[in-house]
Design a protein around this motif. Structure first.
Motif, short mmCIF file in Angstrom:
data_model
loop_
_atom_site.label_atom_id
_atom_site.label_comp_id
_atom_site.label_asym_id
_atom_site.label_seq_id
_atom_site.Cartn_x
_atom_site.Cartn_y
_atom_site.Cartn_z
N GLN A 150 46.62 4.45 1.64
CA GLN A 150 47.18 4.50 0.29
C GLN A 150 47.95 5.81 0.13
OE1 GLN A 150 43.54 3.91 -1.99
NE2 GLN A 150 44.12 1.79 -2.40
N VAL A 151 49.25 5.68 -0.16
CA VAL A 151 50.13 6.83 -0.24
C VAL A 151 50.95 6.74 -1.53
CG1 VAL A 151 51.98 8.14 0.86
CG2 VAL A 151 50.31 6.95 2.27
N SER A 152 51.07 7.86 -2.23
CA SER A 152 51.94 7.92 -3.40
C SER A 152 52.73 9.22 -3.35
CB SER A 152 51.14 7.84 -4.70
OG SER A 152 50.22 8.91 -4.79
N GLY A 153 53.93 9.20 -3.96
CA GLY A 153 54.76 10.39 -3.96
C GLY A 153 56.04 10.17 -4.74
N VAL A 176 56.63 6.35 -6.23
CA VAL A 176 56.41 5.32 -5.21
C VAL A 176 54.95 5.28 -4.80
CG1 VAL A 176 57.00 4.58 -2.86
CG2 VAL A 176 58.77 5.55 -4.35
N PHE A 177 54.42 4.07 -4.67
CA PHE A 177 53.04 3.88 -4.23
C PHE A 177 53.02 2.81 -3.13
CE2 PHE A 177 49.00 1.53 -4.44
CZ PHE A 177 48.11 2.57 -4.17
N ARG A 178 52.29 3.08 -2.08
CA ARG A 178 52.14 2.13 -0.98
C ARG A 178 50.66 1.93 -0.67
NH1 ARG A 178 56.55 1.33 -2.25
NH2 ARG A 178 58.49 1.41 -1.00
N ASN A 244 49.82 9.80 14.01
CA ASN A 244 51.29 9.82 14.05
C ASN A 244 51.88 8.44 13.85
OD1 ASN A 244 51.40 12.59 14.46
ND2 ASN A 244 51.46 12.43 16.69
N PHE A 245 51.20 7.41 14.38
CA PHE A 245 51.68 6.04 14.20
C PHE A 245 51.61 5.64 12.72
CE2 PHE A 245 50.10 6.14 18.60
CZ PHE A 245 51.24 5.71 19.27
N ILE A 246 50.53 6.05 12.05
CA ILE A 246 50.38 5.75 10.62
C ILE A 246 51.50 6.42 9.83
CG2 ILE A 246 48.93 6.12 8.59
CD1 ILE A 246 46.49 5.80 10.39
N ASP A 247 51.74 7.70 10.10
CA ASP A 247 52.79 8.43 9.39
C ASP A 247 54.16 7.79 9.60
OD1 ASP A 247 50.90 10.21 8.48
OD2 ASP A 247 51.30 11.71 10.04
N GLN A 264 50.08 12.46 -2.48
CA GLN A 264 48.71 11.97 -2.33
C GLN A 264 48.66 10.99 -1.17
OE1 GLN A 264 46.84 10.45 -5.88
NE2 GLN A 264 47.63 12.10 -7.17
N LYS A 265 47.67 11.17 -0.31
CA LYS A 265 47.50 10.27 0.83
C LYS A 265 46.02 10.09 1.11
CE LYS A 265 50.15 10.84 4.42
NZ LYS A 265 50.70 11.38 5.69
N HIS A 266 45.61 8.84 1.21
CA HIS A 266 44.22 8.55 1.53
C HIS A 266 44.20 7.54 2.69
CE1 HIS A 266 39.92 7.92 1.12
NE2 HIS A 266 40.13 6.61 1.05
N ILE A 267 43.56 7.92 3.79
CA ILE A 267 43.48 7.06 4.98
C ILE A 267 42.01 6.80 5.29
CG2 ILE A 267 44.03 6.83 7.42
CD1 ILE A 267 46.36 8.75 6.98
#
Length: 342
Positions: A150-153, A176-178, A244-247, A264-267
């Motif tokens: 979960q990423v937002s920015g 943006v939210f993913r 790195n693959f996730i990023d 914000q990033k939650h993995i």
């Protein structure tokens, strides 16, 4: 308990042949498929202290091993043996990639690789300085991982256009939210404390579609070790390997924007499944000017990693060439700016 695979024809020791995928006797040339090899010709011996020594059935020698050795070669007669209790029960690998590159092919591939070094000494390969080459099965854990990301920015889209005599730049701002679900299969992490992690990582990738169900005859004639770290110990390393693959994947989901700055990033990565596997590696010790250099080769693909010696003369010549080229360019630019071409 120590296992020997004996030739049904001549009684000599049989080893796994990487070219044919069969057990092969180097004395009489007989070959047998691993799946069909008769138990009648599999001999076993027991030692009083199985964690430290074994008795070679071929010549009777007593050889010392450390507690991590799974398969080895008798230093006295060259017989290949497998210490079966170290590949059974909880110590049994589930999968293996057999060697597909023979010792001679490994030597030739290594020499070819060395000649491609741009700053290695010219005499690096003028003589046969390979001191030792050893085929090893190195223990790995492979992980199937699932990651919820979960990423937002803040993102922007920038547009430039002309109206009349003016050029305008329009910037639109977005929040943006993913929410992404990712699966990664067979992430390898070496499980031997003796092998340098960075070196093992550089040998990747292997062709994992060629993984086979583990059978002890694949180890005959090679050295192998059991794992020092279990899958729980290595799970953090597996998670770090996919970062790195996730990023990179997250970036592909925001490719329509001019800029994207995550705040914000939650993995949350979880283990779905883990596999204990053995992967083939050729270890090469090379002597050059009274110094040993260690190289590793992927026993399936032939990829070589390691640090060869560096020629100071070649480096100096390389920098001299760059410097000379830069001076020529600078003189040409100065000449043109001074009106020399008009």
């Amino acid at each position: 308990m120590v296992i020997h695979y004996k030739c049904p024809n001549c009684g000599d020791d049989m080893v796994f042949d990487s070219e044919t995928g069969k057990l092969t006797c180097h004395s009489c040339g007989r070959q047998d498929a691993i799946e069909n090899f008769s138990e009648e010709f599999i001999t076993t011996t027991f030692s009083e202290d199985e964690t430290k020594e074994y008795h070679c059935e071929n010549c009777g020698a007593i050889l010392i091993t450390d507690a991590d050795t799974v398969a080895t070669i008798c230093s006295f007669c060259g017989a290949g043996v497998v210490i079966s209790d170290r590949v059974s029960g909880t110590l049994a690998p589930s999968l293996v990639i057999p060697f597909s590159i023979s010792k001679d092919e490994a030597v030739a591939a290594f020499k070819k690789w060395c000649k491609h070094g741009l700053v290695t000494p010219s005499d690096f390969m003028t003589a046969d300085r390979i001191k030792k080459i050893t085929g090893m099965y190195v223990p790995f854990w492979m992980f199937d991982l699932n990651s919820r990301v979960q990423v937002s920015g803040n993102a922007t889209r920038v547009r430039t256009y002309t109206s009349g005599e003016y050029i305008y730049t329009e910037t639109k701002h977005y929040r943006v939210f993913r929410d992404i679900n990712l699966d990664y299969l067979k992430i390898p992490v070496d499980a031997s404390e003796k092998m340098e992690d960075g070196l093992m990582d550089k040998l990747e990738p292997y062709r994992y579609d060629q993984l086979k169900e583990f059978k002890t005859p694949y180890l005959a004639g090679y050295i192998a070790e059991k794992y020092n770290y279990d899958d729980n110990d290595l799970l953090p390393r597996a998670k770090s390997k996919i970062q790195n693959f996730i990023d990179s994947y997250v970036q592909t989901t925001v490719s329509g924007y001019s800029t994207f700055i995550p705040d914000q990033k939650h993995i949350n990565s979880k283990k779905v499944k883990s596999y204990y596997v053995l992967l083939p590696i050729w270890m090469v010790t090379y002597n050059y000017r009274q110094k040993d250099y260690i190289f590793a080769m992927n026993g399936q693909t032939g990829k070589v990693v390691g640090k060869p010696p560096i020629s100071r003369g070649k480096i100096a010549g390389w920098f001299a060439g760059i410097t000379a080229g830069t001076l020529v360019i600078l003189r040409l630019v100065t000449f043109m700016m001074g009106g020399g071409l008009l």
